[in-house]
Design an enzyme around this catalytic site. Sequence first.
Site, short mmCIF file in Angstrom:
data_model
loop_
_atom_site.label_atom_id
_atom_site.label_comp_id
_atom_site.label_asym_id
_atom_site.label_seq_id
_atom_site.Cartn_x
_atom_site.Cartn_y
_atom_site.Cartn_z
N GLY A 81 -46.76 0.52 -42.49
CA GLY A 81 -46.09 -0.21 -43.57
C GLY A 81 -45.43 -1.49 -43.09
O GLY A 81 -45.02 -1.61 -41.93
N ASP A 176 -45.95 7.21 -35.69
CA ASP A 176 -47.35 7.63 -35.59
C ASP A 176 -48.20 6.58 -34.87
O ASP A 176 -49.04 6.93 -34.04
CB ASP A 176 -47.92 7.89 -36.99
CG ASP A 176 -47.41 9.21 -37.57
OD1 ASP A 176 -47.19 10.16 -36.80
OD2 ASP A 176 -47.22 9.29 -38.80
N LYS A 202 -41.43 -0.58 -34.87
CA LYS A 202 -41.35 -1.12 -36.23
C LYS A 202 -41.18 -0.01 -37.24
O LYS A 202 -41.82 1.02 -37.11
CB LYS A 202 -42.65 -1.87 -36.54
CG LYS A 202 -42.82 -2.29 -37.98
CD LYS A 202 -44.13 -1.81 -38.58
CE LYS A 202 -44.15 -0.33 -38.86
NZ LYS A 202 -45.24 0.13 -39.72
N THR A 203 -40.34 -0.11 -38.18
CA THR A 203 -40.34 0.63 -39.44
C THR A 203 -39.01 0.44 -40.16
O THR A 203 -37.95 0.55 -39.56
CB THR A 203 -40.62 2.15 -39.31
OG1 THR A 203 -40.50 2.74 -40.60
CG2 THR A 203 -39.71 2.90 -38.35
N ILE A 204 -39.12 0.14 -41.45
CA ILE A 204 -37.89 0.01 -42.24
C ILE A 204 -37.16 1.35 -42.29
O ILE A 204 -35.96 1.39 -42.52
CB ILE A 204 -38.19 -0.46 -43.68
CG1 ILE A 204 -39.10 0.53 -44.41
CG2 ILE A 204 -38.73 -1.87 -43.72
CD1 ILE A 204 -39.04 0.42 -45.92
N ASP A 205 -37.89 2.45 -42.06
CA ASP A 205 -37.30 3.79 -42.21
C ASP A 205 -36.17 4.07 -41.22
O ASP A 205 -35.36 4.96 -41.45
CB ASP A 205 -38.38 4.87 -42.05
CG ASP A 205 -39.48 4.74 -43.08
OD1 ASP A 205 -39.31 3.97 -44.03
OD2 ASP A 205 -40.51 5.41 -42.91
N ARG A 428 -39.58 -4.70 -48.00
CA ARG A 428 -40.38 -4.64 -46.77
C ARG A 428 -40.89 -6.00 -46.29
O ARG A 428 -41.29 -6.13 -45.14
CB ARG A 428 -41.57 -3.70 -46.97
CG ARG A 428 -41.16 -2.29 -47.35
CD ARG A 428 -42.23 -1.27 -47.08
NE ARG A 428 -43.53 -1.64 -47.63
CZ ARG A 428 -44.61 -0.88 -47.53
NH1 ARG A 428 -44.53 0.27 -46.89
NH2 ARG A 428 -45.76 -1.26 -48.05
P1 FBP Z 1 -44.07 2.94 -41.75
O1 FBP Z 1 -43.54 4.27 -41.33
O2 FBP Z 1 -45.51 2.78 -41.47
O3 FBP Z 1 -43.26 1.82 -41.21
O4 FBP Z 1 -43.96 2.83 -43.34
C1 FBP Z 1 -42.74 2.94 -43.97
C2 FBP Z 1 -42.90 3.12 -45.46
O5 FBP Z 1 -42.41 1.97 -46.13
C3 FBP Z 1 -42.17 4.38 -45.93
O6 FBP Z 1 -40.81 4.13 -46.16
C4 FBP Z 1 -42.97 4.74 -47.15
O7 FBP Z 1 -42.92 6.13 -47.41
C5 FBP Z 1 -44.37 4.34 -46.81
O8 FBP Z 1 -44.25 3.31 -45.87
C6 FBP Z 1 -45.17 3.87 -47.98
O9 FBP Z 1 -46.48 3.68 -47.58
P2 FBP Z 1 -47.51 2.70 -48.25
O10 FBP Z 1 -47.18 1.33 -47.77
O11 FBP Z 1 -48.81 3.14 -47.66
O12 FBP Z 1 -47.40 2.83 -49.71
#
Ligand code: FBP
Length: 554
Positions: A81, A176, A202-205, A428
Amino acid sequence: MELSPLQIARYGYVPKLPPALSGDIGQIALTFGEATESLADQQAVKALFSHTYGKPIATFGVGSNEGVKKELRVGVILSGGQAPGGHNVITGLYDGLKKANPNSLLFGFLGGPSGLIDDKAVEFTDSYIDEFRNTGGFDIIGSGRTKIETDEQFAAVLQTAIKRRLNAVVVIGGDDSNTNAALLAEYFIAQGTDIQVIGVPKTIDGDLKNEYIETSFGFDTACKTYAELIGNICRDANSAKKYWHFIKLMGRSASHIALECALQTRPNIAIISEEVEAKKQSLSEIVETIANLVKARSEQGEQFGIALIPEGLIEFIPEMKILIAELNDLLAHHEQEFAELKNFEAQYAFVHGKLTNSSAQVFASLPQGIRAQLMADRDPHGNVQVSLIDTEKLLIQMVGEKLSQMRSQGSFKGKFSGLAHFFGYEGRCAFPSNFDADYCYSLGFTAFLLIANGLTGYLSSVRNMAQPSQDWIAGGIPLTMMMNMEKRHGKDKPVIKKALVELDGAPFRELVKNRETWAVKTSFRFPGAIQYYGPTEVCDQPTLTLALEQGTKK
Ligand code: FBP
């Protein structure tokens, strides 16, 4: 494309680097700490990573190191993401490579890991890179969620790297994707090559963190963007006084985003999934808690409120967790059969018949929309896609039903009108805050240094982040250090462990300390929009999560 005044101004922003990295490129020396161990399951992880397991932590300081000036060819991917600051990781990596040796080349593989598999890439130039400095988004090369998994895919990536004569591959991704980076680093050595792999967190989470990775990039900007929006809704709610806003926040399993936004905005209720799991709260208990709060506020004449819901909540409610685990296994083992079923009724009947009695009952009790969402495609890593489950709407419906019941019993006399929101994509791709712009540029520059020093299987790291950038420390963390074994697609796999909200951690304790007051008495706080220019106390503050964790919150 016409540029906005802010975009033009951001091109001119010069990201700050940790002091050891900002001087002469030949004066950045590497030191090593002790050998490391994986987080858990040491024997199993070691057996799978015999070449890369247990390496020491690396730190950069000032000292002579002319070796970094060699000519290099590096490939980079953005994986998973979007997160604000990804472009700056690439610009930092590019600038490091070019500063050390103008003949070095950086290739950006398109659309995430599949770009590496299919050898689709661009070669970066100054003019290409300059268009993306300090901007949000991943559109510089795109991203994707393909997992490098099969023998053929690993072999294809190796062929791409050999064909392009790459010295290294940089994987900018979450837990992952960085697990994938660790596997790739191990594979390249096992195949007798010296191609290196470096990860970037990386991840906003915010769930890719530990003692050395203090925060993943993008968390800062995303939370500040959501907190601005929530603050605006708080003010609207307090002005109109007629709606209960249920706001679901991205974050996948972890509730870090919901927690940070709660600390920033002081809502009436903020559910933290990790607490729900620890207290084994059922869905009906959660609904009852919210309904009682609506009642308590209504008795004070406040027919409005704000509830923050973490995206992954559904997976942490004990009965739902068991149901989802059963569904995951079931869908993994009957993938083909399930795919051939034509409609919802057929899918539901198929799944329902294979669940245990208790899970079948829970499943049957859910609205049809939620049942369909729970059976929808898993992501490439086998996870349920929680962003597609309308938990906020489910809660509004159930709280409404509970309040109607209470009304018929004479215990609720107020009004309840729920509005659902979901904030995720809004944050994002925002222009990275100064914090993320600086952090990401530093991470990219550090990734270059890890490569130039011959390291592989490391995650780029910048530490001491709650302090001003002149106190930041750059280095690398062995990827195997963050691993344990977990079940994926029904099999035990080595994975980087997600860092969930710690219930004894300072940010959660801060919420607990205040939430009873915030629940009934309207106490909203309005963070406002991210500021890029102005006084440092307005523009350069880290998240409250980071400040509380590092003990720097005043
Ligand atoms: P990453 O873990 O790949 O950084 O993605 C974070 C995220 O924004 C989550 O918060 C969310 O559940 C998911 O991606 C949504 O996925 P998609 O972009 O495939 O709709």
